[in-house]
Write a protein that holds these residues in place. Structure first.
Motif, short mmCIF file in Angstrom:
data_model
loop_
_atom_site.label_atom_id
_atom_site.label_comp_id
_atom_site.label_asym_id
_atom_site.label_seq_id
_atom_site.Cartn_x
_atom_site.Cartn_y
_atom_site.Cartn_z
N UNK A 16 -1.44 1.50 -10.88
CA UNK A 16 -2.59 0.62 -11.29
C UNK A 16 -1.63 -0.85 -10.46
N UNK A 17 -0.43 -1.24 -10.99
CA UNK A 17 0.09 -3.14 -10.66
C UNK A 17 -0.11 -2.42 -9.46
N UNK A 18 0.61 -1.47 -8.34
CA UNK A 18 0.63 -1.83 -6.92
C UNK A 18 -0.52 -1.78 -6.56
N UNK A 19 -1.92 -1.22 -7.38
CA UNK A 19 -3.83 -1.51 -6.60
C UNK A 19 -3.94 -2.89 -6.56
N UNK A 20 -3.05 -3.53 -7.73
CA UNK A 20 -3.44 -5.12 -8.27
C UNK A 20 -2.39 -5.72 -7.43
N UNK A 21 -1.36 -5.66 -6.67
CA UNK A 21 -0.78 -6.07 -5.26
C UNK A 21 -1.48 -5.96 -4.53
N UNK A 22 -1.97 -5.16 -4.47
CA UNK A 22 -3.23 -4.60 -2.59
C UNK A 22 -4.23 -5.87 -2.65
N UNK A 23 -4.40 -5.78 -3.48
CA UNK A 23 -5.75 -6.83 -3.88
C UNK A 23 -5.02 -8.20 -3.96
N UNK A 24 -4.19 -8.41 -4.52
CA UNK A 24 -3.49 -9.84 -4.15
C UNK A 24 -2.74 -10.47 -2.98
N UNK A 25 -2.35 -9.68 -2.08
CA UNK A 25 -1.87 -10.02 -1.10
C UNK A 25 -2.85 -9.86 0.60
N UNK A 26 -3.90 -8.63 0.10
CA UNK A 26 -4.99 -9.08 0.86
C UNK A 26 -6.24 -10.42 0.78
N UNK B 296 0.83 -1.20 -0.17
CA UNK B 296 0.16 0.26 0.01
C UNK B 296 0.55 1.42 -0.15
N UNK B 297 1.70 1.78 0.36
CA UNK B 297 2.90 2.12 1.14
C UNK B 297 4.02 2.74 -0.45
N UNK B 298 4.20 1.30 -1.11
CA UNK B 298 4.81 1.44 -2.26
C UNK B 298 3.95 2.00 -3.06
N UNK B 299 2.21 2.11 -3.29
CA UNK B 299 1.59 1.90 -4.27
C UNK B 299 0.68 3.44 -4.49
N UNK B 300 1.56 4.01 -3.00
CA UNK B 300 0.96 5.64 -2.58
C UNK B 300 2.19 6.64 -3.22
N UNK B 301 3.03 5.55 -2.62
CA UNK B 301 4.55 6.40 -3.61
C UNK B 301 4.51 6.41 -5.46
N UNK B 302 4.24 5.83 -6.04
CA UNK B 302 3.82 5.87 -6.96
C UNK B 302 3.57 6.62 -7.43
N UNK B 303 1.22 6.67 -7.33
CA UNK B 303 0.14 7.82 -7.45
C UNK B 303 1.20 8.78 -6.94
#
Length: 100
Positions: A60-70, A23-30
């Motif tokens: 966008x890939x981070x959003x997929x990653x958050x969904x996947x790890x959850x 989640x942190x990495x995804x926020x950084x990308x956005x």
């Protein structure tokens, strides 16, 4: 050619706050995308618009990653509460573990 054999066992995978990390990495990308967006003209003039799109793709890939790890963590918790670890689930009778 001789078969390569490892000299030592592979270490155990690291476990930690996976969902928070992704989640942190995804926020950084956005955030990187949003910070660069006002400078789109400069990036376009210098042929560097891919920097913006790379940040957007990372988000966008981070959003997929958050969904996947959850989903992964939920499955691990379900398996733990059922008393069956994912690695010790029974295999199919015919020995075909991949279903093909």
């Amino acid at each position: 050619m001789a078969k390569w054999t490892p000299k030592h066992e592979a270490p155990e995978p690291l476990e930690g706050p996976v969902v928070a990390t992704i989640t942190g990495g995804t926020i950084v990308w956005f955030v990187l995308f949003l910070v660069q967006l006002p400078f789109y003209g400069w990036f376009d003039d210098h042929g560097r618009t891919w920097w913006l799109w790379a940040c957007l793709a990372g988000g966008g890939l981070g959003l997929f990653g958050v969904w996947y790890v959850r989903r992964r963590e939920a499955a691990i918790k379900r398996a733990g509460s059922a008393g069956t670890a994912p690695e010790s689930r029974p295999q199919p009778v015919d020995g075909n573990a991949h279903g093909s």
